[in-house]
Design an enzyme around this catalytic site. Structure first.
Site, PDB file in Angstrom:
ATOM      1  N   ALA A  11       0.822  -1.213   0.000  1.00 43.03           N
ATOM      2  CA  ALA A  11       0.000   0.000   0.000  1.00 43.03           C
ATOM      3  C   ALA A  11       0.854   1.259   0.000  1.00 43.03           C
ATOM      4  O   ALA A  11       0.600   2.204  -0.761  1.00 43.03           O
ATOM      5  CB  ALA A  11      -0.940  -0.003   1.203  1.00 43.03           C
ATOM      6  N   CYS A  42       2.858 -12.993  -0.280  1.00 40.73           N
ATOM      7  CA  CYS A  42       2.101 -14.207  -0.595  1.00 40.73           C
ATOM      8  C   CYS A  42       2.972 -15.292  -1.227  1.00 40.73           C
ATOM      9  O   CYS A  42       2.565 -16.450  -1.300  1.00 40.73           O
ATOM     10  CB  CYS A  42       0.942 -13.872  -1.530  1.00 40.73           C
ATOM     11  SG  CYS A  42      -0.239 -12.707  -0.827  1.00 40.73           S
TER      12      CYS A  42
END
Length: 443
Positions: A11, A42
């Site tokens: 972000a 991830c």
């Protein structure tokens, strides 16, 4: 403007890059607690399993690249400890040299992400007990596995727990999953979770369901885990019981938090304090089906929210349109996909819902090598609006989940699902796609 960003991952750096590309003359400073910027969290389970050869592959840009190529003052080891919203000051400590810092801002973005929840179990600090959130976490696990570690215990059956159980099994470890609730993968309804349990057993994963961890024991490193139902030998433990937003340093600032302690934001990523924005895992996301704020920390949301925050902070006004709760997980041979609401969630929200569950093949039934998939469609009983979908199978799950996610985003009904012009050829689909087959059963 002097723009400060707290947090140098998805972000924060998405926001910074939007500011660089869409404005000029601003002083952009990023304060990152660690030393790694802009990486794909991830991918960590797949580095541990060896599918991805190095954590370096996960890093999109280094701090040096942000500084030299884009003119962003990307600082490392700068932990923010306090935000003075009245005087517009951010203060903290530089862990590299021990110095404190105080920096003024005109506009501030909080993008501090989440941390792994580690309960205060007895013995939890023993060597060999890990959580997985950062590149450093992954490296520590890889290093620890270099010794002869045969028995691995994963505590928690959510996203990370399932992915890491598979990674450890692929390394030849004997894996046990301990889950305190009555099923793995709580984001799925119980009837769908049965397939996940079956796959785990087929892959020789030992399941301890409805068991609560009480303590760990060992001398120089962890040697056993004790639950309310038994005691099990282990050489390594991975704790994956959830995450919490990194927002405790904001106490006393007046910045409102809500779901799980996540920062409450509006569609422009603004917080309750003027000139302070938040985005990513530390912030809320508006759920379009629930019609309220939620907290579902995923990289997709973090990048989108960061981009929108960055644009708004330089006065290019865009809004975050919300989420529908889509996710996909690889678990050995299976793909686990879901979007929208589960039947259990709809019932908890007192939404009158019905559901249809079918078994179909991913391709035309007469074409060779078709694979079965189980499809569950959740819909509003009165309006037939699609509320959610869950699909588990070997092939073609992600394609169908994305179709359902699009349908839910646009408030489509089950009848409108039938009208969709979906691609068809025998090697790819049947004349009626599995989600359309399910929609045809709705009465």
């Amino acid at each position: 403007m002097k723009i400060l960003i707290i947090g140098g991952d998805a972000a924060g750096m998405s926001a910074a890059m939007q500011m660089v590309r869409n404005s000029s003359g601003n002083e952009i400073t990023v304060l990152e607690k660690g030393d790694v910027y802009s990486y794909g969290q991830c991918g960590l389970p797949y580095v541990i399993s060896g599918k991805i050869e190095s954590t370096d592959r996960l890093i999109a840009r280094t701090p040096a690249a942000f500084r030299e190529k884009y003119g962003i003052d990307a600082r490392e080891f700068h932990e923010v400890q306090k935000v003075d919203t009245k005087n517009k000051l951010v203060s903290g400590i530089n862990h590299e040299n021990g110095d404190t810092f105080n920096l003024p801002y005109d506009r501030l973005l909080i993008a501090t992400g989440v941390s792994s929840v580690v309960p205060k179990w007895e013995g939890v600090t023993l060597p060999g007990i890990f959580s997985l959130k950062t590149i450093h976490d992954a490296k520590e696990i890889i290093d620890y596995l270099q010794n002869d570690r045969k028995n691995v215990t994963v505590i928690g059956g959510g996203y990370i727990g399932l992915e890491m159980a598979e990674s450890f099994a692929e390394l030849g470890k004997k894996v046990t999953i301990i889950e305190r609730k009555d099923q793995l993968a709580q984001i799925f309804d119980a009837d769908m979770a049965e397939l996940i349990h079956d796959e785990a057993v087929k892959q020789n994963i030992v399941l301890k369901i409805s068991e609560s961890v009480e303590a760990f024991g060992g001398r120089e490193h962890v040697e056993f885990v004790k639950t309310d139902k038994g005691e099990y030998e282990t050489d390594l433990v991975l704790i994956a019981v959830g995450v919490k937003p990194n927002t405790s340093f904001l106490e006393g600032t007046g910045i409102k938090t809500s779901v799980n302690g996540a920062i409450e934001v509006n569609a422009y990523m603004q917080t309750s304090i003027e000139d302070i924005y938040a985005a990513g895992d530390c912030a809320t996301q508006y759920h379009r089906v629930k019609e309220k704020d939620d907290h579902i920390p995923l990289g997709t949301h973090a990048n989108k929210q960061g981009q929108i925050a960055g644009l708004n902070m330089v006065d290019i006004h865009q809004t975050f349109k919300g989420i529908v709760g889509s996710s996909v997980i690889k678990f050995f041979r299976l793909t686990l996909g879901r979007t929208g609401l589960s039947e259990a969630e709809a019932n908890m929200l007192n939404i009158p819902c019905g559901s249809v569950t079918i078994t179909a093949t991913d391709i035309a039934g007469y074409y060779p090598d078709g694979k079965k998939m189980k499809v569950k469609l959740v819909y509003h009983k009165e309006t037939h609006k699609v509320l959610g979908g869950q699909i588990i199978g070997e092939n073609g799950v992600d394609k169908r989940i994305d179709v359902l996610a699009t349908a839910i985003f646009h408030s489509m009904t089950t009848d409108e699902l039938l009208d969709l012009d979906l691609a068809y050829a025998p090697p790819y689909n049947g004349v009626w796609d599995p989600i359309q087959q399910a929609a045809r059963r709705v009465k």
